[in-house]
Design an enzyme around this catalytic site. Structure first.
Site, PDB file in Angstrom:
ATOM      1  N   GLY A  10       7.220   8.109   3.301  1.00 10.49           N
ATOM      2  CA  GLY A  10       7.403   7.165   1.883  1.00 10.49           C
ATOM      3  C   GLY A  10       8.548   8.173   1.220  1.00 10.49           C
ATOM      4  O   GLY A  10       9.068   8.997   1.360  1.00 10.49           O
ATOM      5  N   TYR A 124      -3.150  -3.602  -8.924  1.00 14.20           N
ATOM      6  CA  TYR A 124      -2.713  -2.708  -9.003  1.00 14.20           C
ATOM      7  C   TYR A 124      -3.075  -0.781  -9.354  1.00 14.20           C
ATOM      8  O   TYR A 124      -3.696  -0.245  -9.059  1.00 14.20           O
ATOM      9  CB  TYR A 124      -1.505  -2.342  -8.867  1.00 14.20           C
ATOM     10  CG  TYR A 124      -0.370  -1.208  -8.435  1.00 14.20           C
ATOM     11  CD1 TYR A 124      -0.883  -0.824  -7.305  1.00 14.20           C
ATOM     12  CD2 TYR A 124       0.065  -0.869  -9.547  1.00 14.20           C
ATOM     13  CE1 TYR A 124      -0.093   0.220  -7.609  1.00 14.20           C
ATOM     14  CE2 TYR A 124       0.641   0.650  -9.457  1.00 14.20           C
ATOM     15  CZ  TYR A 124       1.050   1.150  -7.968  1.00 14.20           C
ATOM     16  OH  TYR A 124       1.176   2.791  -8.304  1.00 14.20           O
ATOM     17  N   LYS A 128      -6.116   2.142  -8.640  1.00 17.09           N
ATOM     18  CA  LYS A 128      -5.095   3.880  -8.637  1.00 17.09           C
ATOM     19  C   LYS A 128      -6.524   4.125  -9.627  1.00 17.09           C
ATOM     20  O   LYS A 128      -6.052   5.170  -9.171  1.00 17.09           O
ATOM     21  CB  LYS A 128      -3.776   3.610  -9.219  1.00 17.09           C
ATOM     22  CG  LYS A 128      -2.818   3.264  -8.589  1.00 17.09           C
ATOM     23  CD  LYS A 128      -2.306   3.336  -7.094  1.00 17.09           C
ATOM     24  CE  LYS A 128      -1.953   4.994  -7.127  1.00 17.09           C
ATOM     25  NZ  LYS A 128      -1.210   5.680  -6.593  1.00 17.09           N
ATOM     26  N   TRP A 149       7.307   4.259 -12.414  1.00 11.86           N
ATOM     27  CA  TRP A 149       8.921   4.008 -12.079  1.00 11.86           C
ATOM     28  C   TRP A 149      10.155   5.244 -11.054  1.00 11.86           C
ATOM     29  O   TRP A 149      11.064   5.162 -11.332  1.00 11.86           O
ATOM     30  CB  TRP A 149       9.788   4.055 -13.598  1.00 11.86           C
ATOM     31  CG  TRP A 149       9.933   2.898 -14.977  1.00 11.86           C
ATOM     32  CD1 TRP A 149       8.033   2.120 -14.565  1.00 11.86           C
ATOM     33  CD2 TRP A 149      10.381   1.732 -15.788  1.00 11.86           C
ATOM     34  NE1 TRP A 149       8.028   1.164 -15.903  1.00 11.86           N
ATOM     35  CE2 TRP A 149       9.061   1.659 -16.216  1.00 11.86           C
ATOM     36  CE3 TRP A 149      11.332   1.494 -15.883  1.00 11.86           C
ATOM     37  CZ2 TRP A 149      10.110   0.324 -17.282  1.00 11.86           C
ATOM     38  CZ3 TRP A 149      11.666   1.121 -16.255  1.00 11.86           C
ATOM     39  CH2 TRP A 149      11.004   0.356 -17.843  1.00 11.86           C
TER      40      TRP A 149
END
Length: 288
Positions: A10, A124, A128, A149
């Site tokens: 990632g 989401y 988390k 972000w």
């Protein structure tokens, strides 16, 4: 120091490999060889790598898709964190977990401190927050770093989406009433290395410095990309309200994080626009 990274392919995983300090060995197995939802696979990966630290940079980040795919989001963002943390604690090694501003509802009017209670408004965000709780419950010395972000020179992110749309369309419409801070993955990775070097534990916040909206972020991408020659024409960018762009998942209207305590350890972050300029320069170098 030997560090095993989950989510090595990632944005953050690649940045951790690229910015690893001297004396740190990063073990970055591909996802096919490191299934974080499988406790047996996790135990095997730790035994093979013999790390001092396990860093979880993996996550289910498809915010809108998570609303209809909550089971997968929960399995990756929460259940897998429990498996990872438990395995790290059992092996006697450290554990670092990366979380998000989406654990908050965005109703604050000043930066969220690390002590603020999570209040997610999306699947989401909830998953988390559950992952954070799992890490804290299974590993008392876990390091949890919330960010926001995140983007990088490679991968699917807001910067690349904007560059594509600015090339394809004659006008771009971007939400202007959601406020936060962009975070370059390279800067986040360097901050994580600094926190690990300081043996930090508990919850920390890290983003680049400064505050902006998605609209102003898009305007900055446009201006910097034009200056670098990544774009060949100017495109009008129109600010819109969140209500004008409905999505399956609710977004926190305000996601600025208080980084004061973290910056006391790592030193202050660079401003988000400086980091954006560096990222676009890297994209330019890689462009044929």
């Amino acid at each position: 120091m030997r560090v095993l990274v989950a989510g090595a392919n990632g944005q953050l995983g690649r940045a951790l490999q690229a910015t690893a300090p001297e004396g740190v060995t990063v073990i970055a197995p591909p996802e096919a060889n490191f299934d974080i939802t499988d406790p047996v696979a996790i135990t095997r990966a730790i035994a093979d790598a013999r790390p001092d630290m396990l860093v979880n940079a993996a996550a289910y980040t498809a915010v809108d898709r998570a609303e209809a795919d909550s089971d997968t989001a929960q399995r990756i963002n929460a259940t897998a964190v429990h498996h990872l943390t438990t395995a790290a604690h059992t092996a006697g090694i450290g554990f670092t977990h990366v979380s998000t501003d989406f654990v908050f509802d965005g109703t604050a009017h000043s930066p969220y401190p690390t002590t603020a209670a999570p209040s997610p408004v999306s699947v989401y965000g909830r998953t988390k927050a559950d992952g954070e709780a799992a890490a804290q419950a299974a590993h008392p010395q876990a390091l949890i770093v919330r960010t926001a972000w995140v983007y990088a020179a490679a991968g699917n992110n807001f910067v690349h989406t904007m560059l594509r749309l600015m090339r394809e369309r004659d006008e771009i419409r971007v939400v202007a009433d959601q406020i936060g801070t962009p975070t370059h993955a390279d800067g986040l990775a360097r901050a994580l290395w600094a926190l690990l070097a300081a043996d930090a534990t508990g919850i920390h916040h890290w983003t680049d410095a400064g505050v902006t909206s998605w609209y102003d972020f898009a305007v900055a991408i446009h201006e910097e990309a034009l200056a670098l020659g990544l774009l060949t024409r100017a495109v009008p960018i129109v600010p819109i309200r969140t209500a004008d762009y409905p999505t399956p998942a609710r977004r926190p209207p305000y996601g600025v994080l208080d980084k004061t305590a973290t910056w006391a350890i790592t030193g202050p972050a660079r401003h988000w626009r400086a980091e954006l300029r560096d990222c676009l320069a890297t994209i330019k170098q890689a462009t044929p």
